[in-house]
Design an enzyme around this catalytic site. Sequence first.
Site, short mmCIF file in Angstrom:
data_model
loop_
_atom_site.label_atom_id
_atom_site.label_comp_id
_atom_site.label_asym_id
_atom_site.label_seq_id
_atom_site.Cartn_x
_atom_site.Cartn_y
_atom_site.Cartn_z
N ASP A 31 0.84 -1.20 0.00
CA ASP A 31 0.00 0.00 0.00
C ASP A 31 0.88 1.25 0.00
O ASP A 31 2.00 1.22 0.51
CB ASP A 31 -0.91 0.02 1.23
CG ASP A 31 -2.01 -1.03 1.15
OD1 ASP A 31 -2.31 -1.49 0.02
OD2 ASP A 31 -2.57 -1.39 2.20
N TYR B 166 6.37 -8.75 8.70
CA TYR B 166 5.98 -7.35 8.91
C TYR B 166 6.14 -6.94 10.37
O TYR B 166 5.98 -7.76 11.27
CB TYR B 166 4.52 -7.13 8.53
CG TYR B 166 4.17 -7.38 7.08
CD1 TYR B 166 4.21 -6.35 6.14
CD2 TYR B 166 3.78 -8.63 6.66
CE1 TYR B 166 3.88 -6.57 4.82
CE2 TYR B 166 3.45 -8.88 5.32
CZ TYR B 166 3.50 -7.84 4.42
OH TYR B 166 3.18 -8.08 3.10
N ASP C 186 -6.87 1.19 8.29
CA ASP C 186 -5.56 1.76 8.57
C ASP C 186 -5.71 3.24 8.93
O ASP C 186 -6.84 3.76 9.03
CB ASP C 186 -4.59 1.56 7.41
CG ASP C 186 -5.06 2.23 6.11
OD1 ASP C 186 -5.94 3.11 6.16
OD2 ASP C 186 -4.55 1.87 5.04
N ARG D 166 -3.59 -5.20 7.93
CA ARG D 166 -4.55 -4.26 8.52
C ARG D 166 -5.84 -4.96 8.93
O ARG D 166 -6.52 -4.53 9.86
CB ARG D 166 -4.82 -3.08 7.58
CG ARG D 166 -5.21 -3.41 6.16
CD ARG D 166 -5.15 -2.14 5.31
NE ARG D 166 -5.10 -2.44 3.89
CZ ARG D 166 -6.05 -2.11 3.03
NH1 ARG D 166 -7.14 -1.48 3.45
NH2 ARG D 166 -5.92 -2.38 1.75
#
Length: 294
Positions: free
Chosen positions: A38, A66, A80, A174
């Site tokens: 993203d 992550y 998010d 997310r």
Amino acid sequence: MEGIINVLKPPGMTSSDVVVWIRRNLKMKKVGHTGTLDPGVAGVLPICVGKATRLAEYITDQGKNYIAEVKFGITTDTQDAYGKVIQEALPSLDKADLERILPDFTGKISQFPPLFSAVRKEGKHLYEYARKGIPIEVTPREVLIYKLNLEQWYEGEFPKAVLNIECSKGTYIRTICHDLGQTLGCGAHMSYLVRVRSGSFKIQESWTLEEIEEAVRNNDYSFILPLTAGIDLPRVSLSEVRANAFRNGLPTRRDQVNLYEESNEPYVQVMEREQLIGIGVWRKEALYPHKVFK
């Protein structure tokens, strides 16, 4: 010029923006990325150049790592920090509450892709429906969470947690953050995310765009890794005669193949004198060309 670049994508750029940037700076047409990040997310983005673009799927299929920050008590429509706040409530929550539910989010889990995502439904991206306010039914998908560790907990009016997540491809971090908030009954969203590993590509070994630009100015292309970098497939070797046959689409009997690594994996990297010439696939007792680099 061909190979793979371990790019450190900065926040504010789309993955496609990075591809365009690399294409322009290397003056090459065949450039592609190996899995979308993203725009607000930073981290490892392997970029394939030249013939390596045909190997992108093998890199994309590998696991990811992550570091995510979750903010509890605030829910957004995009899950998010860039979305519209749709719910806000001061949570009654502590570190132990989060630690208690984390095991429920490891292993094989089912998650609904966020409505603001690039997942396709009936030929359109979900975000196209979401932006127009068109209701659409989303199908859940199974993903694998190999590790979900709480690294840091921050007390406050809206407490935050830093999570270390190792997962399969297709996982929406997310959505994990959002679902944690739903399970705890207070809501949550992902307030920050960085990808620290994609397959074998690590953030410690990545190159910033500025570093790549400087290297190109100095005619230094050491940032371009070989075709075999990051491909997690066993290797086999062919003689010159069988390599030419492979390039021409012909199979090779198993007893004519020099095996580097025994494996049950049907797909293999096919080498000739340490050079990757393609991807082969085993069918019964013969090796067939799957992708050929000429």
